[in-house]
Motif scaffolding. Structure first.
Motif, PDB file in Angstrom:
ATOM      1  N   LEU A  57      30.018 -54.416 -46.253  1.00  0.00           N
ATOM      2  CA  LEU A  57      29.945 -54.453 -44.792  1.00  0.00           C
ATOM      3  C   LEU A  57      28.510 -54.638 -44.280  1.00  0.00           C
ATOM      4  CD1 LEU A  57      32.420 -51.557 -43.900  1.00  0.00           C
ATOM      5  CD2 LEU A  57      32.845 -54.027 -43.827  1.00  0.00           C
ATOM      6  N   ALA A  58      27.549 -54.616 -45.169  1.00  0.00           N
ATOM      7  CA  ALA A  58      26.139 -54.670 -44.762  1.00  0.00           C
ATOM      8  C   ALA A  58      25.814 -55.918 -43.948  1.00  0.00           C
ATOM      9  CB  ALA A  58      25.230 -54.576 -45.980  1.00  0.00           C
ATOM     10  N   ASP A  59      26.311 -57.073 -44.353  1.00  0.00           N
ATOM     11  CA  ASP A  59      26.008 -58.296 -43.607  1.00  0.00           C
ATOM     12  C   ASP A  59      26.629 -58.266 -42.213  1.00  0.00           C
ATOM     13  OD1 ASP A  59      24.448 -59.311 -45.625  1.00  0.00           O
ATOM     14  OD2 ASP A  59      25.965 -60.716 -46.363  1.00  0.00           O
ATOM     15  N   GLN A  60      27.825 -57.726 -42.104  1.00  0.00           N
ATOM     16  CA  GLN A  60      28.456 -57.620 -40.787  1.00  0.00           C
ATOM     17  C   GLN A  60      27.648 -56.697 -39.874  1.00  0.00           C
ATOM     18  OE1 GLN A  60      32.674 -56.653 -41.166  1.00  0.00           O
ATOM     19  NE2 GLN A  60      32.728 -57.801 -43.072  1.00  0.00           N
ATOM     20  N   ILE A  61      27.232 -55.568 -40.426  1.00  0.00           N
ATOM     21  CA  ILE A  61      26.462 -54.604 -39.648  1.00  0.00           C
ATOM     22  C   ILE A  61      25.096 -55.182 -39.299  1.00  0.00           C
ATOM     23  CG2 ILE A  61      25.371 -52.328 -39.721  1.00  0.00           C
ATOM     24  CD1 ILE A  61      27.841 -51.473 -41.464  1.00  0.00           C
ATOM     25  N   TYR A  62      24.491 -55.862 -40.243  1.00  0.00           N
ATOM     26  CA  TYR A  62      23.205 -56.515 -39.993  1.00  0.00           C
ATOM     27  C   TYR A  62      23.332 -57.540 -38.859  1.00  0.00           C
ATOM     28  CZ  TYR A  62      19.455 -59.872 -40.455  1.00  0.00           C
ATOM     29  OH  TYR A  62      18.421 -60.732 -40.177  1.00  0.00           O
ATOM     30  N   THR A  63      24.399 -58.311 -38.874  1.00  0.00           N
ATOM     31  CA  THR A  63      24.610 -59.319 -37.831  1.00  0.00           C
ATOM     32  C   THR A  63      24.752 -58.654 -36.465  1.00  0.00           C
ATOM     33  OG1 THR A  63      25.623 -60.816 -39.430  1.00  0.00           O
ATOM     34  CG2 THR A  63      26.076 -61.246 -37.106  1.00  0.00           C
ATOM     35  N   LEU A  64      25.453 -57.537 -36.421  1.00  0.00           N
ATOM     36  CA  LEU A  64      25.568 -56.788 -35.163  1.00  0.00           C
ATOM     37  C   LEU A  64      24.208 -56.248 -34.721  1.00  0.00           C
ATOM     38  CD1 LEU A  64      28.894 -54.923 -35.922  1.00  0.00           C
ATOM     39  CD2 LEU A  64      28.522 -56.577 -34.059  1.00  0.00           C
ATOM     40  N   PHE A  65      23.414 -55.781 -35.668  1.00  0.00           N
ATOM     41  CA  PHE A  65      22.074 -55.267 -35.395  1.00  0.00           C
ATOM     42  C   PHE A  65      21.194 -56.361 -34.776  1.00  0.00           C
ATOM     43  CE2 PHE A  65      17.702 -54.487 -36.800  1.00  0.00           C
ATOM     44  CZ  PHE A  65      17.508 -53.151 -36.489  1.00  0.00           C
ATOM     45  N   GLU A  66      21.160 -57.512 -35.425  1.00  0.00           N
ATOM     46  CA  GLU A  66      20.332 -58.621 -34.928  1.00  0.00           C
ATOM     47  C   GLU A  66      20.852 -59.148 -33.594  1.00  0.00           C
ATOM     48  OE1 GLU A  66      17.399 -59.651 -36.045  1.00  0.00           O
ATOM     49  OE2 GLU A  66      17.506 -58.238 -37.697  1.00  0.00           O
ATOM     50  N   GLY A  67      22.174 -59.261 -33.476  1.00  0.00           N
ATOM     51  CA  GLY A  67      22.755 -59.707 -32.210  1.00  0.00           C
ATOM     52  C   GLY A  67      22.417 -58.756 -31.072  1.00  0.00           C
ATOM     53  N   ALA A  68      22.405 -57.469 -31.369  1.00  0.00           N
ATOM     54  CA  ALA A  68      22.050 -56.464 -30.363  1.00  0.00           C
ATOM     55  C   ALA A  68      20.599 -56.646 -29.918  1.00  0.00           C
ATOM     56  CB  ALA A  68      22.277 -55.065 -30.916  1.00  0.00           C
TER      57      ALA A  68
END
Length: 126
Positions: free
Chosen positions: A91-102
């Motif tokens: 799930l790290a890439d999904q969470i990372y994408t949410l982090f960067e999008g935020a």
């Protein structure tokens, strides 16, 4: 380059310190988003330095782009390492994408709702 290396190390340390306040992987990940929410509300915060710089760099500025990618991969790896003990590192890439999008949406909207929204999504997927 020295600035990017130093700022990258400081950012990595700050994110890790936020996560390390907790034992539970879910709480650790959420703490990174809490840190982000606090960071963007600081008076002298003008957006993610790395995203600001890379958005202005020409495509052939490979040394700078490589250093920024290294820092961003560090954030991805932080999430993966936090989630590894509970076998959810996928799930790290999904969470990372949410982090960067935020980060990007925060800069566009000048508001914390993108970070709070991303945090809520992360809470659901974990």
């Amino acid at each position: 380059m020295v600035y990017l290396e130093t700022a990258g190390a400081q950012t990595d340390e700050a994110l890790k310190a936020a996560a390390d306040k907790y034992k539970n992987p879910k709480e650790k990940v959420l703490a990174v988003f809490d840190y982000l929410e606090e960071l963007v509300q600081q008076k002298d915060y003008y957006g993610c330095n790395f995203l600001n710089i890379i958005s202005e760099m020409p495509v052939d500025a490979s040394r700078v782009r490589k250093q920024i990618k290294k820092q961003k991969d560090g954030v991805r790896n932080l999430f993966a390492n936090i989630l590894k003990p509970v076998r959810k590192e996928n799930l790290a890439d999904q969470i990372y994408t949410l982090f960067e999008g935020a980060l990007i949406a925060n800069k566009v909207h000048d508001d914390i709702w993108p970070i709070a929204t991303s945090r809520e999504i992360v809470k659901k997927i974990l």
